[in-house]
Enzyme design. Structure first.
Site, PDB file in Angstrom:
ATOM      1  N   ARG A 123     -38.115  44.730  69.162  1.00 13.63           N
ATOM      2  CA  ARG A 123     -37.365  43.727  68.403  1.00 13.63           C
ATOM      3  C   ARG A 123     -37.763  43.826  66.932  1.00 13.63           C
ATOM      4  O   ARG A 123     -38.939  43.749  66.592  1.00 13.63           O
ATOM      5  CB  ARG A 123     -37.654  42.324  68.942  1.00 13.63           C
ATOM      6  CG  ARG A 123     -36.899  41.271  68.173  1.00 13.63           C
ATOM      7  CD  ARG A 123     -37.079  39.846  68.693  1.00 13.63           C
ATOM      8  NE  ARG A 123     -36.493  38.948  67.708  1.00 13.63           N
ATOM      9  CZ  ARG A 123     -36.941  37.758  67.386  1.00 13.63           C
ATOM     10  NH1 ARG A 123     -38.000  37.258  68.018  1.00 13.63           N
ATOM     11  NH2 ARG A 123     -36.360  37.055  66.457  1.00 13.63           N
ATOM     12  N   TYR A 177     -44.957  29.718  72.201  1.00 10.30           N
ATOM     13  CA  TYR A 177     -46.374  30.035  72.000  1.00 10.30           C
ATOM     14  C   TYR A 177     -47.322  29.038  72.637  1.00 10.30           C
ATOM     15  O   TYR A 177     -48.429  29.388  73.018  1.00 10.30           O
ATOM     16  CB  TYR A 177     -46.689  30.121  70.494  1.00 10.30           C
ATOM     17  CG  TYR A 177     -46.102  31.348  69.835  1.00 10.30           C
ATOM     18  CD1 TYR A 177     -46.791  32.551  69.838  1.00 10.30           C
ATOM     19  CD2 TYR A 177     -44.845  31.314  69.249  1.00 10.30           C
ATOM     20  CE1 TYR A 177     -46.258  33.698  69.257  1.00 10.30           C
ATOM     21  CE2 TYR A 177     -44.292  32.450  68.667  1.00 10.30           C
ATOM     22  CZ  TYR A 177     -45.007  33.637  68.673  1.00 10.30           C
ATOM     23  OH  TYR A 177     -44.464  34.763  68.107  1.00 10.30           O
ATOM     24  N   GLU A 195     -35.209  31.194  65.157  1.00  9.66           N
ATOM     25  CA  GLU A 195     -35.862  29.888  65.025  1.00  9.66           C
ATOM     26  C   GLU A 195     -35.195  28.958  64.006  1.00  9.66           C
ATOM     27  O   GLU A 195     -35.770  28.667  62.950  1.00  9.66           O
ATOM     28  CB  GLU A 195     -37.346  30.072  64.694  1.00  9.66           C
ATOM     29  CG  GLU A 195     -38.082  30.895  65.734  1.00  9.66           C
ATOM     30  CD  GLU A 195     -39.597  30.828  65.582  1.00  9.66           C
ATOM     31  OE1 GLU A 195     -40.082  30.207  64.625  1.00  9.66           O
ATOM     32  OE2 GLU A 195     -40.293  31.388  66.461  1.00  9.66           O
ATOM     33  N   GLU A 205     -40.274  36.087  71.904  1.00 10.59           N
ATOM     34  CA  GLU A 205     -41.602  36.085  71.289  1.00 10.59           C
ATOM     35  C   GLU A 205     -42.562  35.302  72.162  1.00 10.59           C
ATOM     36  O   GLU A 205     -42.236  34.200  72.617  1.00 10.59           O
ATOM     37  CB  GLU A 205     -41.607  35.397  69.909  1.00 10.59           C
ATOM     38  CG  GLU A 205     -41.030  36.211  68.795  1.00 10.59           C
ATOM     39  CD  GLU A 205     -41.127  35.505  67.448  1.00 10.59           C
ATOM     40  OE1 GLU A 205     -42.135  34.797  67.196  1.00 10.59           O
ATOM     41  OE2 GLU A 205     -40.187  35.655  66.654  1.00 10.59           O
ATOM     42  N   HIS A 239     -34.235  36.634  59.897  1.00 10.41           N
ATOM     43  CA  HIS A 239     -35.582  36.155  60.235  1.00 10.41           C
ATOM     44  C   HIS A 239     -36.152  35.477  58.980  1.00 10.41           C
ATOM     45  O   HIS A 239     -37.122  35.955  58.381  1.00 10.41           O
ATOM     46  CB  HIS A 239     -36.467  37.306  60.720  1.00 10.41           C
ATOM     47  CG  HIS A 239     -37.579  36.874  61.619  1.00 10.41           C
ATOM     48  ND1 HIS A 239     -37.692  37.216  62.949  1.00 10.41           N
ATOM     49  CD2 HIS A 239     -38.659  36.085  61.370  1.00 10.41           C
ATOM     50  CE1 HIS A 239     -38.776  36.682  63.470  1.00 10.41           C
ATOM     51  NE2 HIS A 239     -39.390  35.979  62.529  1.00 10.41           N
ATOM     52  N   ASN A 259     -38.524  31.759  71.819  1.00 12.51           N
ATOM     53  CA  ASN A 259     -39.844  32.033  71.246  1.00 12.51           C
ATOM     54  C   ASN A 259     -40.757  30.902  71.673  1.00 12.51           C
ATOM     55  O   ASN A 259     -40.487  29.729  71.353  1.00 12.51           O
ATOM     56  CB  ASN A 259     -39.791  32.056  69.713  1.00 12.51           C
ATOM     57  CG  ASN A 259     -39.074  33.276  69.169  1.00 12.51           C
ATOM     58  OD1 ASN A 259     -38.656  34.143  69.934  1.00 12.51           O
ATOM     59  ND2 ASN A 259     -38.926  33.337  67.854  1.00 12.51           N
TER      60      ASN A 259
HETATM   61  C1  BGC Z   1     -42.049  33.580  64.079  1.00 15.93           C
HETATM   62  C2  BGC Z   1     -42.776  34.825  63.642  1.00 15.93           C
HETATM   63  C3  BGC Z   1     -44.264  34.524  63.482  1.00 15.93           C
HETATM   64  C4  BGC Z   1     -44.781  34.071  64.819  1.00 15.93           C
HETATM   65  C5  BGC Z   1     -46.281  33.905  64.906  1.00 15.93           C
HETATM   66  C6  BGC Z   1     -42.793  32.781  65.121  1.00 15.93           C
HETATM   67  O1  BGC Z   1     -42.517  31.457  64.953  1.00 15.93           O
HETATM   68  O2  BGC Z   1     -40.747  33.909  64.494  1.00 15.93           O
HETATM   69  O3  BGC Z   1     -42.185  35.302  62.477  1.00 15.93           O
HETATM   70  O4  BGC Z   1     -44.972  35.601  63.000  1.00 15.93           O
HETATM   71  O5  BGC Z   1     -44.172  32.842  65.103  1.00 15.93           O
HETATM   72  O6  BGC Z   1     -46.773  33.002  64.002  1.00 15.93           O
END
Ligand code: BGC
Length: 498
Positions: free
Chosen positions: A98, A331, A189, A398, A143, A329
Site C-alpha cells: 500500500r 491501532y 482517515e 493499517e 494521504h 486502520n
Molecule cells: C496514519 C499513518 C501513520 C500511522 C501511525 C495512521 O493514522 O494513516 O500515516 O503513520 O497512523 O502513526
C-alpha cells in the site's frame, strides 16, 4: 454484595485477558501486505517539479509543533530508493504494497491543467517495479497531503469546490495508472483530515474549528470520495476491473463497565468516530445519535441551525454504497465511561461526543497515551462493523505497533502483530467476518507527522542520522516473513489446516 464483587472482578479480568493464539492456517483469500504513504517516506519534497503540500508548509512554518522540529523534506529518500523498498517487500513474500500518490507531485498546483510529467513518470516506474516483482499495488489518492495552493486559495476541505477538484485529480490518476492499479483508496482517515485538521493546532491546516467547520469538512470529504467512486464506476470499472474504497480509522471503544450508561457512552463514541463516515457510506446519512446530539447542543448554544450540515436526500443516495469494501486502520482500544453533560460553551467535537477515556494499567503501551496493545479489541471491532454495516468485505489497511525506542529487538511489535493477526483469524473463523486483507504499518520507519522521527513503526529501521538513510532489519521482519510464508501463526507442526 459478594455477587456484585464477583461480577466486577470477572468483568475487569475479561478486559485484561487476551485470547489464545489462533492455530488455524490463514484462509486462502486473506491477502497480507504492508503500507506506507508518500509524505512520510518519499522525501524529495521540492524535487523534479513537486509542489508544496500542507504538511511541507506546516513543518517549515511551525517547527515547534513537530516533536523533534523535523521536516518531511528528506524522510526515507524513497523517491530515489523505491527499488530497495520494493525488494524488501518481495523478500518478505508479501502480496500487496500500500502506497500513496503525492497529489502535488503530479499536480503541483492541485489542478489538472498543470501536469508534472516527471512526477507521473516516478509513479509509472514504481508500478513497473512492483509488477516486475509480482507485488500488487494498493494505492491511496489522498494521504493528508493537500497541495498548499488549494489551502491558500480556497480553504481546502471546507470549501465545497474541493469535491470537483479532488474528483478531477482522481480521474486523472485512473486514466494514468488504471491499468497498473486494481485496488484504489480515495481518502485515508477522514477523521484525521477533518476532526484533527480543523480541530487542532498540531495538524494542518491547523484551524481550530472543532464542532463547526470540521463537520463541513466531513461532508465535503464524503462527497469528494463519492464523486471519485462514481467516476471510477462509470468510466473505468469495466475496463480496469478494480475496486475502490475509503479508509476509515478508529480505536475500539470498550464500555468501561457493564453499566448501561457506560455501554451507551462507548456506542456513542463509536458513532462519532467511525459512524460519521461509515454510516453515510454503508447505511446512508449521519448516525442518528450524532444528528441528535449536535442539533441539541447547537440549540442550547443559541444557534438557529445544527452545526452538523444536513445531507440532502440526493446526497445521502449519492454517498451510500460507494465503498467496494471497508478499509480499516486500527491501532488501539480504549475504555469508555459515561460522564455528566459537558457544559455548553465553545462548540467542540469532543463535547458533542461527551465521554471519558481510560485504559488498564496492565495493557502494553505504544508511543502515545492512547496507544495500547489490545488484540481482543480488534476482534470486537470487526464484529461491530459486520453487524452495523451489513457484513461488508473488510480490508485492514493499517495495523502495527509504534514505539519510541526504535530497538532492533522489537519483541513488543512481534507480540502485537501476533495478537492482532490472531484476533483477525478468530473474527474470520469464529465470527464469520468477511475479512480479506491485513496490512501492516509499516515496512520501514517513516516521518510520523507531528511525531517527526521520534516514534517508530517499521519492521525495518531507517537510520535518519545517516544521509544514505540505510534500512536495517528488525527482529519483527524475520518473524513476519516466517508467518507470511507459513500462513499460520504457530510452528508448522501445530498449524491446523482449514
Ligand atoms: C496514519 C499513518 C501513520 C500511522 C501511525 C495512521 O493514522 O494513516 O500515516 O503513520 O497512523 O502513526
Amino acid at each position: 454484595m459478594k455477587i456484585l464483587w464477583f461480577l466486577t472482578c470477572l468483568f475487569t479480568l475479561s478486559l485484561a485477558q487476551n485470547d489464545p493464539i489462533n492455530t488455524r492456517r490463514f484462509p486462502k483469500n486473506l491477502r497480507i501486505g504492508v503500507a506506507n504513504a508518500a509524505p512520510q517516506i518519499e522525501g524529495a519534497w521540492n524535487v523534479d517539479g513537486k509542489g508544496e503540500t500542507i504538511w511541507d508548509h506546516f513543518a517549515h512554518t511551525y517547527p515547534e509543533r513537530i516533536a523533534d522540529r523535523s521536516t518531511p523534506d528528506i524522510a526515507c529518500r524513497s523517491y530515489e530508493k523505491y527499488k530497495e523498498d520494493v525488494a524488501m517487500v518481495k523478500a518478505m513474500g508479501l502480496y500487496h504494497y500500500r502506497l500513496s500518490i503525492a497529489w502535488s507531485r503530479i499536480l503541483p498546483t492541485g489542478y489538472v491543467d498543470n501536469v508534472n510529467q516527471l512526477g507521473v513518470q516516478y509513479y509509472k516506474n514504481l508500478f513497473k517495479e512492483l509488477r516486475d516483482n509480482g507485488i500488487v499495488p494498493m494505492v491511496t489518492l489522498y494521504h493528508w497531503d493537500l497541495p498548499q495552493p488549494l489551502q491558500d486559495q480556497m480553504g481546502g476541505w471546507i470549501n465545497e469546490t474541493i469535491v470537483d477538484i479532488f474528483a478531477d485529480y482522481a480521474k486523472l490518476c485512473f486514466e494514468l495508472f488504471g491499468d497498473d492499479v486494481k485496488w484504489w483508496i480515495t481518502i485515508n482517515e477522514p477523521k484525521q483530515v477533518c476532526q484533527s485538521g480543523y480541530g487542532s493546532l498540531y495538524f494542518p491546516p491547523a484551524i481550530e474549528a472543532s464542532g463547526t467547520l470540521a463537520y463541513v469538512c466531513s461532508k465535503n470529504v464524503l462527497l469528494a470520495h463519492a464523486k471519485a467512486y462514481h467516476i471510477y464506476d462509470e468510466l473505468f470499472r469495466e475496463k480496469n476491473q478494480g475496486q475502490i474504497a475509503m479508509v476509515i480509522d478508529a480505536t475500539w471503544y470498550e464500555p468501561g463497565s457493564d453499566d448501561p450508561l457506560d455501554i451507551a457512552a462507548a456506542e456513542r463514541a463509536q458513532q462519532f468516530d467511525i459512524g460519521i463516515y461509515g454510516n453515510p457510506l454503508f447505511n446512508g446519512d449521519w448516525p442518528q445519535i450524532v444528528k441528535d446530539r449536535v442539533a441539541e447542543r447547537s440549540k442550547l448554544e443559541g444557534l438557529s441551525e445544527s452545526r452538523l450540515p444536513t445531507l440532502t436526500a440526493f446526497e445521502i443516495d449519492y454517498i451510500k454504497g460507494t465503498s467496494d469494501y471497508l478499509g480499516l486502520n486500527h491501532y488501539s482500544t480504549q475504555l469508555i465511561n459515561h460522564t455528566a453533560e459537558f457544559p455548553i460553551g465553545k462548540p467542540s467535537f469532543e463535547n458533542d461526543k461527551n465521554v471519558i477515556y481510560w485504559h488498564r494499567d496492565d495493557w502494553t503501551q505504544g508511543s502515545a497515551d492512547w496507544f495500547w496493545d489490545v488484540p481482543w479489541g480488534l476482534r470486537k471491532f470487526l464484529v461491530w462493523l459486520k453487524n452495523n454495516y451489513n457484513n461488508p468485505e473488510i480490508v485492514i489497511t493499517e495495523n502495527g505497533f509504534s514505539d519510541t525506542s526504535g530497538t532492533l529487538e522489537d519483541d513488543n511489535r512481534i507480540t502485537y502483530l501476533e495478537g492482532h493477526v490472531s484476533a483477525c483469524l478468530d473474527a474470520i473463523y469464529y465470527d464469520n467476518v468477511n475479512l480479506t486483507g491485513y496490512t501492516v504499518w509499516s515496512i520501514l520507519d517513516d516521518w510520523e507527522w507531528g511525531g517527526g522521527y521520534t516514534s517508530f513503526l517499521g519492521m525495518y529501521k531507517v537510520d535518519f542520522n545517516d544521509p544514505e538513510r540505510p534500512r536495517i532489519k528488525r527482529k519483527s521482519a524475520d518473524y513476519f516473513t516466517d508467518v507470511v510464508k507459513r500462513r499460520c501463526l504457530v510452528e508448522e507442526s501445530q498449524c491446523v489446516d482449514q
